[in-house]
Design an enzyme around this catalytic site. Structure first.
Site, PDB file in Angstrom:
ATOM      1  NE  ARG A  44      24.039   8.703 -17.130  1.00 36.16           N
ATOM      2  CZ  ARG A  44      23.777   9.223 -15.706  1.00 36.16           C
ATOM      3  NH1 ARG A  44      23.091  10.302 -15.653  1.00 36.16           N
ATOM      4  NH2 ARG A  44      23.316   8.353 -14.834  1.00 36.16           N
TER       5      ARG A  44
ATOM      6  CD  GLU B  42      22.723  -4.774 -18.418  1.00 32.87           C
ATOM      7  OE1 GLU B  42      23.104  -4.054 -17.293  1.00 32.87           O
ATOM      8  OE2 GLU B  42      22.405  -5.790 -18.387  1.00 32.87           O
ATOM      9  N   PRO B  43      23.817   0.330 -21.894  1.00 26.72           N
ATOM     10  CG  PRO B  43      23.941   1.086 -23.994  1.00 26.72           C
ATOM     11  CD  PRO B  43      24.016  -0.141 -23.311  1.00 26.72           C
TER      12      PRO B  43
ATOM     13  CE1 TYR C 270      21.191  10.157  -7.563  1.00 23.94           C
ATOM     14  CE2 TYR C 270      20.120  11.208  -9.573  1.00 23.94           C
ATOM     15  CZ  TYR C 270      20.157  10.064  -8.844  1.00 23.94           C
ATOM     16  OH  TYR C 270      19.421   9.022  -8.915  1.00 23.94           O
TER      17      TYR C 270
ATOM     18  CB  CYS D  95       6.360  24.420  -0.938  1.00 19.08           C
ATOM     19  SG  CYS D  95       4.948  25.211  -2.015  1.00 19.08           S
ATOM     20  CD  GLU D  96      10.947  19.583  -0.201  1.00 19.61           C
ATOM     21  OE1 GLU D  96      12.188  19.491  -0.042  1.00 19.61           O
ATOM     22  OE2 GLU D  96      10.022  18.816  -0.260  1.00 19.61           O
TER      23      GLU D  96
END
Ligand code: LLP
Length: 419
Positions: free
Chosen positions: A275, A272-273, A315, A342-343
């Protein structure tokens, strides 16, 4: 990392000039190269050909653009879907229900009813789900997801196979789950596990295969049930950094299949690839809107933030960046590439050596095809960007940009507040 060619200092994507794509479609945009999608799919499918029959289920959570699903449907791909929304999107893209395997976690009874109506295969995650499904219908192709107690991945958030996670039927209950399924009148076809995402070496895939083979043999010995499909899930990583090595998919296919063939009832291996198929086919193009030198740091301010690509912020993931309209020019300064949210956690890339950047330049963010657009949001009331598909220099819009009207379409102000 995919190599992109350079024409007169301009980065080329699928035969089109990055800066011209931005001129035509605006910024930011996700640009996918159709040929690369087909090539990746064929690579991983063909890796298994010498060894045993394999089913490739594209994990469409990585990128569920209709046009991309359609390309993979034409290639003959199966689907790994995790929600009724993904199932319906794949049906809309032309997949037949028997090509779609639904693997959910904490699946509601309402969603089970919808899945039964769509006639897709269901990979059951728990004994509760099994009982609730049986009360709707037993005329369903099912397999089980086991928690294999083998986990791996690029970040703790994406390790799914470890014992401590919420996923799958616990290993010591799995034979009982098959027993109960038979008792209820199901005829399960397979066994599944998914260890995690962004795995760069073959060893954990080999390890989980051994676990699945062991379970299949237990099921056969204790219940006389011969399972046909052994599904090792997704998780094949890609090289995000220039110095990373791609995973050897031939070794992966060889190692996994050599552990299955002749050792259990499975005649087909499933993978089940997500990426592997889609990440490196797509770049995010984002314009430089502001350049700031604080004395300590140089900031390259772009119009894509973690609303557009959240992986770096979420991540700490590395995505390679280049100045697309000054491609291969010598590096001059070190920049943080930062967005409009705004972070302070809003960054695309940190401490990168780039040629001198100026307002109007175009930054290409590599490997943005998997979990890029799919995880984008409308935070700060910024609509999601356009998506473009290129093939041999021809570019097509595959998703329009969202406007503020689109964002507000579903909202209501109660009339009592309007007085
Ligand atoms: N199969 C199952 C059951 C999965 O849960 C997943 C991913 C896949 C297949 C596909 O994994 P892949 O081959 O794409 O690694 N948002 C994270 C990745 C989360 C993956 C979740 N499950 C990221 O941006 O890295």
């Amino acid at each position: 990392m995919r190599e992109f060619s350079n024409e007169d200092g301009q980065m080329m994507i699928g035969g089109a000039r990055a800066n011209e794509l931005v001129e035509r479609f605006g910024s930011p945009i996700y640009v996918t190269d159709e040929r690369a999608v087909r090539e990746n799919y064929r690579n991983i499918r063909d890796a298994f050909k010498p060894y045993m029959p394999a089913r490739v289920h594209y994990a469409c959570k990585a990128n569920a653009a209709l046009a991309i699903l359609r390309i993979l449907q034409q290639e003959g791909s199966y689907i790994d879907a995790v929600s009724i929304g993904e199932v319906d999107t794949c049906l809309r893209a032309g997949y037949s229900p028997d090509k779609i395997l639904y693997t959910g976690v904490n699946v509601s009874t309402k969603e089970l009813q919808q899945l039964v109506a769509r006639k897709v295969m269901i990979n059951v995650d728990s004994l509760s789900e099994l009982e609730r499904l049986a009360s709707i219908s037993t005329d369903v192709d099912i397999s089980f997801r086991v928690n294999p107690q083998v986990g791996a991945g690029h970040h703790t958030h994406v390790v799914t196979g470890a014992k401590s996670t919420k996923f799958g039927v616990p290993k010591d209950l799995i034979v009982r789950a098959y027993d109960r399924a038979l008792e209820l009148g199901f005829m399960p076809f397979g066994l599944h596990a998914h260890i995690g995402a962004g795995v760069q070496d073959v060893a954990p895939f080999a390890e989980v295969t051994d676990v699945l083979v062991g379970i299949m043999n237990d099921v056969e010995q204790r219940l006389g049930l011969k399972l046909d499909v052994l599904d090792i899930g997704g998780g094949v990583g890609i090289p995000y950094r220039p110095e990373d090595k791609p995973m050897d998919v031939d070794a992966y296919a060889r190692e996994v299949t050599s552990r299955i063939k002749g050792r259990c009832s499975a005649k087909t291996v499933a993978i089940e690839p997500g990426r592997y198929i889609i990440a490196d086919t797509t770049v995010l193009l984002t314009s430089v809107v502001d350049v700031k030198d604080t004395g300590d740091k140089r900031f390259c301010g772009v119009d894509a933030g973690f609303n557009t690509l959240i992986r770096p912020a979420f991540y700490g993931s590395y995505h390679h960046v280049a100045v697309a309209n000054k491609f291969h020019r010598p590096e001059e300064f070190t920049y943080d590439v930062v967005g409009p949210i705004c972070e302070s956690g809003d960054f695309i890339a940190k401490d990168r050596r780039l040629p001198k950047v100026e307002e109007g330049d175009v930054i290409a963010v590599y490997d943005a095809g998997a979990y890029g657009f799919a995880m984008s949001s409308q935070y700060n009331m910024r609509g999601k960007p356009r998506e473009v598909l290129v093939k041999d220099g021809a570019a097509s819009l595959i998703r329009e940009a969202e406007t503020t009207d689109d964002l507000l379409r579903l909202e209501r102000i109660p009339s009592r507040l309007m007085i």
